[in-house]
Motif scaffolding. Structure first.
Motif, mmCIF file in Angstrom:
data_model
loop_
_atom_site.group_PDB
_atom_site.id
_atom_site.type_symbol
_atom_site.label_atom_id
_atom_site.label_comp_id
_atom_site.label_asym_id
_atom_site.label_seq_id
_atom_site.Cartn_x
_atom_site.Cartn_y
_atom_site.Cartn_z
ATOM 1 N N ARG A 27 14.058 -35.797 -13.989
ATOM 2 C CA ARG A 27 13.073 -36.823 -14.309
ATOM 3 C C ARG A 27 11.674 -36.232 -14.173
ATOM 4 N NH1 ARG A 27 13.925 -42.846 -12.112
ATOM 5 N NH2 ARG A 27 12.165 -43.041 -13.556
ATOM 6 N N THR B 180 7.707 -37.256 -14.823
ATOM 7 C CA THR B 180 6.767 -38.349 -15.085
ATOM 8 C C THR B 180 5.393 -37.794 -15.412
ATOM 9 O OG1 THR B 180 7.933 -39.938 -13.684
ATOM 10 C CG2 THR B 180 5.606 -40.361 -14.090
ATOM 11 N N ARG C 70 7.646 -36.323 -24.838
ATOM 12 C CA ARG C 70 9.085 -36.580 -24.783
ATOM 13 C C ARG C 70 9.863 -35.383 -25.321
ATOM 14 N NH1 ARG C 70 9.111 -42.966 -26.737
ATOM 15 N NH2 ARG C 70 8.835 -43.860 -24.629
ATOM 16 N N THR D 125 10.220 -37.700 -19.232
ATOM 17 C CA THR D 125 11.135 -38.840 -19.324
ATOM 18 C C THR D 125 10.448 -40.175 -19.082
ATOM 19 O OG1 THR D 125 11.715 -38.546 -16.983
ATOM 20 C CG2 THR D 125 13.143 -37.481 -18.621
ATOM 21 N N ASP D 126 9.327 -40.151 -18.347
ATOM 22 C CA ASP D 126 8.640 -41.390 -17.979
ATOM 23 C C ASP D 126 7.127 -41.189 -18.062
ATOM 24 O OD1 ASP D 126 10.970 -43.149 -16.673
ATOM 25 O OD2 ASP D 126 11.197 -41.088 -15.954
ATOM 26 N N GLY E 17 10.441 -46.826 -20.602
ATOM 27 C CA GLY E 17 9.993 -45.441 -20.501
ATOM 28 C C GLY E 17 8.503 -45.281 -20.295
#
Length: 342
Positions: free
Chosen positions: A2, A4, A24, A29-30, A54
């Protein structure tokens, strides 16, 4: 993994979809966006994106003008950051250009032998004579930059930093994290540059106030570069100055920021390897009718603001001054003057 991305925005609506789609593609991912005082529809577009997942969109918590610092202080308490394996703090005009593996952040991390932080040096992309805003990818339009290893001033040795979850964090800065107070030497993180080399010790421990956000960039971009499109089209730069980056009240417009970042000596199209996938990703985002409508509204407001500004003689003068500005950075121009070569 993950990853961010955290950023602060004000009136960046026309550029949001490209930045999200690109990040992306490289493994983000976030997203956590903080916005303030938007008049171009940026906040409405972010709300619509957040409703689809997202993306997290929050109002900037700052009470004064320290928008970025207050947002970064707040982000440490947000679940989307606390649950991330890696954090990427960057601006919407900054694109991480990875030269190894599948050109993703995980590939960069692997190539750097799994460090706890990676600081990437800026490479500023010039305006290149582009005057009119076009609604197509920024990374497609601008290909000229300063020579990445030869730079007269200090601007291009600044960095932005990928930070791993287990970094011994004191607090997040806009350009780099800072160690927890009194972190013992044996607990200091393995921290590298964009070539996988250890960052300078005085940078790591923030011992030199002049260099807490920068270090020499020569040879530091073998694995990745941070492409910074700080100028974009002249139209967009005028709107950017109106947003608050330049205060022109009661004084002449200073073109130093533009000239320091508008050196076209080098051509670098390496990031354009991502264009086919980026075009597909953008088409997918715009296949949602509401997202497409809100994006188009941001573009229309961006152009309307440009037109309103150009009705003002002060902005007409600014535009003419930038069109006439020398392509050399001020430091290089001054050096040539001293040597009698200009």
């Amino acid at each position: 993994m993950r990853i961010t991305a955290v950023t602060c925005v004000k009136n960046e609506g026309p550029f949001l979809l490209e930045w999200i789609a690109y990040n992306r593609l490289i493994g983000v991912t976030d997203f956590l966006f903080y916005s303030n005082d938007c008049s171009d529809g940026t906040d409405a577009l972010l709300d619509a994106l957040a409703a689809r997942g997202g993306v997290t969109h929050l109002p900037n918590p700052a009470k004064g003008r320290a928008y970025q610092m207050e947002a970064l202080k707040d982000c440490a308490h947000q679940p989307v950051v606390q649950q991330a394996d890696w954090l990427w703090i960057a601006d919407v005009d900054e694109f991480l250009n990875i030269h190894v593996g599948d050109h993703s952040i995980p590939a960069l991390i692997a190539a750097c032998a799994e460090p706890q932080a990676i600081s990437l040096n800026f490479q500023f992309f010039a305006n290149g004579g582009v005057e009119a805003f076009e609604d197509r990818p920024v990374i497609e339009q601008f290909t000229r930059s300063h020579n990445p290893d030869v730079w007269c001033g200090e601007t291009a040795i600044e960095v932005k930093t990928l930070t791993r979850r287990d970094f011994p964090l004191g607090y997040y800065g806009a350009h780099r994290p800072f160690l927890r107070k009194n972190t013992p030497a044996e607990a200091r993180p393995r921290w590298c540059d964009g070539s996988g080399r250890a960052v300078p010790h005085r940078f790591l421990v923030a011992a030199n106030p002049r260099r807490i956000r920068k270090f020499p960039a020569r040879g530091a971009r073998a694995l990745a570069t941070l492409n910074h499109y700080a100028l974009r089209a002249l139209d967009s730069y005028l709107v950017k100055t109106d947003r608050g980056d330049v205060n022109r009240e009661n004084r002449a417009f200073d073109d130093t920021y533009w000239r320091e970042r508008n050196d076209p000596a080098w051509e670098d199209r390496s990031i354009q390897r991502m264009l086919p996938a980026l075009h597909d990703a953008l088409a997918e985002l715009k296949a949602d009718p509401e997202i497409a409508r809100l994006h188009a509204e941001c573009v229309a407001r961006h152009l309307a603001r440009r037109d309103a500004l150009l009705a003002d003689p002060a902005y007409q003068q600014m535009r003419a001054q930038l069109q006439a500005a020398a392509p050399l950075p001020p430091q290089e121009d001054a050096m040539l003057q001293r040597l009698g070569l200009a």
